[in-house]
Enzyme design. Structure first.
Site, PDB file in Angstrom:
ATOM      1  N   HIS A 196      29.046  38.384  36.907  1.00  0.00           N
ATOM      2  CA  HIS A 196      30.181  39.225  36.533  1.00  0.00           C
ATOM      3  C   HIS A 196      30.438  39.141  35.032  1.00  0.00           C
ATOM      4  O   HIS A 196      29.820  38.345  34.320  1.00  0.00           O
ATOM      5  CB  HIS A 196      31.441  38.809  37.293  1.00  0.00           C
ATOM      6  CG  HIS A 196      31.470  39.294  38.706  1.00  0.00           C
ATOM      7  ND1 HIS A 196      30.894  38.602  39.747  1.00  0.00           N
ATOM      8  CD2 HIS A 196      31.997  40.419  39.261  1.00  0.00           C
ATOM      9  CE1 HIS A 196      31.067  39.262  40.875  1.00  0.00           C
ATOM     10  NE2 HIS A 196      31.735  40.373  40.603  1.00  0.00           N
ATOM     11  N   LYS A 239      35.987  37.538  34.210  1.00  0.00           N
ATOM     12  CA  LYS A 239      36.162  37.229  35.631  1.00  0.00           C
ATOM     13  C   LYS A 239      36.588  35.774  35.774  1.00  0.00           C
ATOM     14  O   LYS A 239      35.869  34.855  35.386  1.00  0.00           O
ATOM     15  CB  LYS A 239      34.849  37.480  36.376  1.00  0.00           C
ATOM     16  CG  LYS A 239      34.907  37.231  37.871  1.00  0.00           C
ATOM     17  CD  LYS A 239      35.696  38.285  38.588  1.00  0.00           C
ATOM     18  CE  LYS A 239      35.577  38.138  40.092  1.00  0.00           C
ATOM     19  NZ  LYS A 239      36.481  39.062  40.802  1.00  0.00           N
TER      20      LYS A 239
END
Length: 238
Positions: free
Chosen positions: A135, A139
């Site tokens: 990600h 995140k």
């Protein structure tokens, strides 16, 4: 529909654009700078809330909606230790609560296929199964909610594994989820079955947040006039 946005980061702004394009009205936008304004909304002025915030705020936001007559769609992750409490609140207040760790239709098909493949691969002990998720740098939670949902789909078939573990491939009794954070990555999830002779992979790579936002707006539309706790499997008939 009159939609309240709780969380106005990248996802909230994408949801706003899509909701407006579909003819919905955004009645409010709540984030950490005006969190106290949430108390201005209830079932009489809001048809649904779409909640994408941080783990520490999510349960409070969902609870407020459920106790004030607002159907709520939540995509926040990292707070599921309180999920059963949210379900109880929904039941007590005859509310409507829709939760998914990922609202992308493609990701939910990925979940579906992942469960099917795991149910077949469990018979072949020579294959070791692992998960890798990537990600963007912002995140917060590791592993991601999508990574955990993927793991749960596998563990439903793999009774020999004692749950999942984060970033610890040496723990062979558990399903390892490797979490990586890189610039400009929306979301990548890869399940790998590896043996000495070959490797099988099932993956999903998101190219933009639009798919997630579209699914969240679809969920808010679908939730209208319903009561109870729902997820993507219910909406997609998976």
């Amino acid at each position: 529909m009159k939609i309240l946005l709780i969380g106005y980061g990248k996802m909230g702004k994408t949801i706003e654009q899509l909701a407006l394009a579909k003819g919905h009205t955004i009645v409010g936008k709540i984030d950490h700078t005006n969190a106290e304004e949430l108390q201005n909304y209830n079932g009489s002025n809001t048809d649904a809330a779409i909640e994408f915030t941080h783990p520490e705020a999510a349960f409070g936001n969902v609870s407020y909606c459920l106790t004030n007559g607002i159907p709520v769609v939540s995509g926040s992750t990292g707070w599921l230790d309180k999920f059963d409490e949210a379900k109880q609140l929904c039941d007590q207040n005859k509310g409507a609560f829709f939760y998914a760790s990922n609202y992308s239709v493609g990701v939910n098909l990925f979940f579906h296929f992942n469960e099917y493949i795991a149910s077949k691969m469990k018979e072949y002990k020579e294959y070791e199964v692992t998960i890798r998720e990537i990600h963007h740098l912002q995140k917060v939670d590791k592993p991601s909610g999508t990574g955990i949902t993927t793991a749960e789909g596998i563990l439903a078939s793999y009774n020999n594994l004692e749950g999942w573990v984060a970033d610890n491939p040496e723990e062979k009794s558990k399903l390892n989820i490797t979490s990586e954070r890189e610039p400009d990555v929306v979301g990548t999830h890869i399940v790998t079955y590896s043996s000495e002779v070959d490797q099988i992979e099932l993956g999903h790579i998101a190219h933009s947040r639009t798919g997630f936002a579209e699914g969240a707006v679809m969920a808010a539309e679908w939730l209208k006039s319903r009561q109870g706790v729902y997820g993507m499997k219910d909406m997609l008939n998976l």
